[in-house]
Design an enzyme around this catalytic site. Structure first.
Site, PDB file in Angstrom:
ATOM      1  N   PRO A  46     -24.549   1.913  -2.671  1.00  0.00           N
ATOM      2  CA  PRO A  46     -25.612   2.838  -3.098  1.00  0.00           C
ATOM      3  C   PRO A  46     -26.271   2.465  -4.412  1.00  0.00           C
ATOM      4  O   PRO A  46     -27.475   2.663  -4.593  1.00  0.00           O
ATOM      5  CB  PRO A  46     -24.881   4.184  -3.199  1.00  0.00           C
ATOM      6  CG  PRO A  46     -23.730   4.053  -2.273  1.00  0.00           C
ATOM      7  CD  PRO A  46     -23.294   2.618  -2.397  1.00  0.00           C
ATOM      8  N   GLY A 104     -17.635   0.526  -2.132  1.00  0.00           N
ATOM      9  CA  GLY A 104     -18.456   1.676  -2.495  1.00  0.00           C
ATOM     10  C   GLY A 104     -19.628   1.383  -3.400  1.00  0.00           C
ATOM     11  O   GLY A 104     -20.281   2.313  -3.893  1.00  0.00           O
ATOM     12  N   TYR A 161       0.866  -1.177   0.000  1.00  0.00           N
ATOM     13  CA  TYR A 161       0.000   0.000   0.000  1.00  0.00           C
ATOM     14  C   TYR A 161       0.905   1.229   0.000  1.00  0.00           C
ATOM     15  O   TYR A 161       1.467   1.610   1.015  1.00  0.00           O
ATOM     16  CB  TYR A 161      -0.899   0.034   1.233  1.00  0.00           C
ATOM     17  CG  TYR A 161      -1.893  -1.081   1.362  1.00  0.00           C
ATOM     18  CD1 TYR A 161      -2.221  -1.915   0.295  1.00  0.00           C
ATOM     19  CD2 TYR A 161      -2.539  -1.309   2.576  1.00  0.00           C
ATOM     20  CE1 TYR A 161      -3.140  -2.929   0.435  1.00  0.00           C
ATOM     21  CE2 TYR A 161      -3.466  -2.323   2.721  1.00  0.00           C
ATOM     22  CZ  TYR A 161      -3.759  -3.131   1.649  1.00  0.00           C
ATOM     23  OH  TYR A 161      -4.680  -4.147   1.800  1.00  0.00           O
ATOM     24  N   PHE A 221     -12.720  -5.339   1.356  1.00  0.00           N
ATOM     25  CA  PHE A 221     -13.870  -4.672   0.748  1.00  0.00           C
ATOM     26  C   PHE A 221     -15.127  -4.942   1.594  1.00  0.00           C
ATOM     27  O   PHE A 221     -16.165  -5.360   1.068  1.00  0.00           O
ATOM     28  CB  PHE A 221     -14.102  -5.127  -0.692  1.00  0.00           C
ATOM     29  CG  PHE A 221     -13.130  -4.571  -1.701  1.00  0.00           C
ATOM     30  CD1 PHE A 221     -12.186  -3.626  -1.352  1.00  0.00           C
ATOM     31  CD2 PHE A 221     -13.169  -5.002  -3.022  1.00  0.00           C
ATOM     32  CE1 PHE A 221     -11.285  -3.124  -2.277  1.00  0.00           C
ATOM     33  CE2 PHE A 221     -12.277  -4.498  -3.967  1.00  0.00           C
ATOM     34  CZ  PHE A 221     -11.333  -3.562  -3.591  1.00  0.00           C
ATOM     35  N   PRO A 222     -15.072  -4.714   2.904  1.00  0.00           N
ATOM     36  CA  PRO A 222     -16.238  -5.008   3.748  1.00  0.00           C
ATOM     37  C   PRO A 222     -17.458  -4.148   3.408  1.00  0.00           C
ATOM     38  O   PRO A 222     -18.586  -4.522   3.734  1.00  0.00           O
ATOM     39  CB  PRO A 222     -15.738  -4.728   5.169  1.00  0.00           C
ATOM     40  CG  PRO A 222     -14.632  -3.728   4.982  1.00  0.00           C
ATOM     41  CD  PRO A 222     -13.968  -4.129   3.695  1.00  0.00           C
ATOM     42  N   LEU A 223     -17.220  -3.016   2.736  1.00  0.00           N
ATOM     43  CA  LEU A 223     -18.324  -2.152   2.316  1.00  0.00           C
ATOM     44  C   LEU A 223     -18.547  -2.250   0.808  1.00  0.00           C
ATOM     45  O   LEU A 223     -19.075  -1.330   0.190  1.00  0.00           O
ATOM     46  CB  LEU A 223     -18.049  -0.703   2.734  1.00  0.00           C
ATOM     47  CG  LEU A 223     -18.050  -0.473   4.246  1.00  0.00           C
ATOM     48  CD1 LEU A 223     -17.635   0.949   4.585  1.00  0.00           C
ATOM     49  CD2 LEU A 223     -19.427  -0.781   4.831  1.00  0.00           C
TER      50      LEU A 223
END
Length: 294
Positions: free
Chosen positions: A216, A213, A61, A208-210
């Site tokens: 929505p 992105g 990273y 990528f727990p969400l």
């Protein structure tokens, strides 16, 4: 529905299950900085002030930048803070990943992470990708050598299939403490890996727990909004709460470069779902998923 807020990693490192990931402190493609160093340091310090005890980072990273930021913000590390990092991939651009699992490469990467993190022992060191050109026993054996030397406390794997995980466990070359695979409300393709982790008491850190992105614009958005309104929460908080309710071995580490988003994410730990809520969320993408990346 009762959930446990903590998990004991590797049998001896208790952590709060909702941690913080550092990937979003770097730029697109995890390359270079995203914002100022001061902003990144502030977010990291705020995370620990809010009770985070698990910081998840990786040597590529930045590359190297995220580990440097962790040390700049948090060293000397407070008692009880667990820092996890990863090695086994070399980056040459924002879109170029090269698997590097030869023993000499893994050893050099670990040594470099130790220097950047300013520590003598890395709490959790995860093999970022299995190298198909190197025997698995050699890759795990190198990490176990580093563990025996006191440079690594616990060992994990990143992006593996259930068969690969079972094989690593059967080899019994090195004790494993964790797996880090993609898993979230919209992608449950690693459910079989999760089940192996549950059977063996391994932590599962979903990346990528969400859903990176995509919540929505998903077909699940309307249902998420209805449940979020009921709980006075946001979609993201509901998605994180679902992970915490889904399995006691799941340790989500959402990342952000924003103090406001950090607080929003960490507040998800207080969202309590009942069995009906979980069932409704389970049904949103039942059977849906895509294969983990190579």
């Amino acid at each position: 529905m009762v959930i446990l807020d903590t998990f004991t990693l590797g049998g001896d490192l208790p952590v709060r299950r909702l941690g913080f990931g550092t990937a979003q402190l770097t730029g697109p493609g995890y390359w270079g900085p995203r914002g100022t160093r001061a902003d990144a340091v502030a977010v990291l310090r705020r995370a620990v002030e809010r009770g985070v005890t698990l910081i998840d980072t990786a040597d590529n990273y930045g590359p190297g930048l995220a580990e440097e930021l962790v040390a700049e913000a948090l060293h000397p590390y407070p008692a009880g803070l667990v820092v996890a990092t990863k090695g086994g991939v070399v980056r040459t651009s924002d879109s170029s990943w090269h698997v590097a699992g030869r023993p000499e490469q893994l050893r050099a990467m670990c040594e470099a992470s130790l220097r950047r993190l300013r520590t003598e022992t890395i709490d959790l060191y995860q093999l970022h990708r299995l190298d198909p050109e190197v025997p698995l026993a050699d890759q795990l054996g190198t990490l176990d050598e580093l563990r025996r030397e006191g440079k690594i406390r616990h060992i994990g794997l990143d992006t593996v299939t259930a068969a690969q995980l079972e094989r690593a466990l059967a080899l019994d070359v090195a004790p494993l403490a964790s797996v880090q695979n993609r898993f979230n409300l919209l992608d449950r393709s690693s459910q079989d890996v999760l089940e192996v982790c549950e059977a063996h008491g391994l932590a599962f850190l979903p990346w990528f727990p969400l859903a990176n992105g995509s919540l929505p614009g998903s077909a699940a958005a309307a249902e998420l909004d209805a449940l979020a309104t009921r709980h006075g929460a946001t979609r993201s908080q509901l998605a994180l709460a679902w992970l915490l309710h889904r399995s006691p071995v799941l340790l989500p580490t959402p990342g952000t470069g924003s103090l406001a988003h950090l607080d929003e994410n960490l507040d998800a730990a207080s969202v309590r779902l009942d069995a009906d809520d979980v069932a409704r969320l389970d049904a949103l993408t039942a059977g849906h998923g895509s294969a983990p990346p190579a």
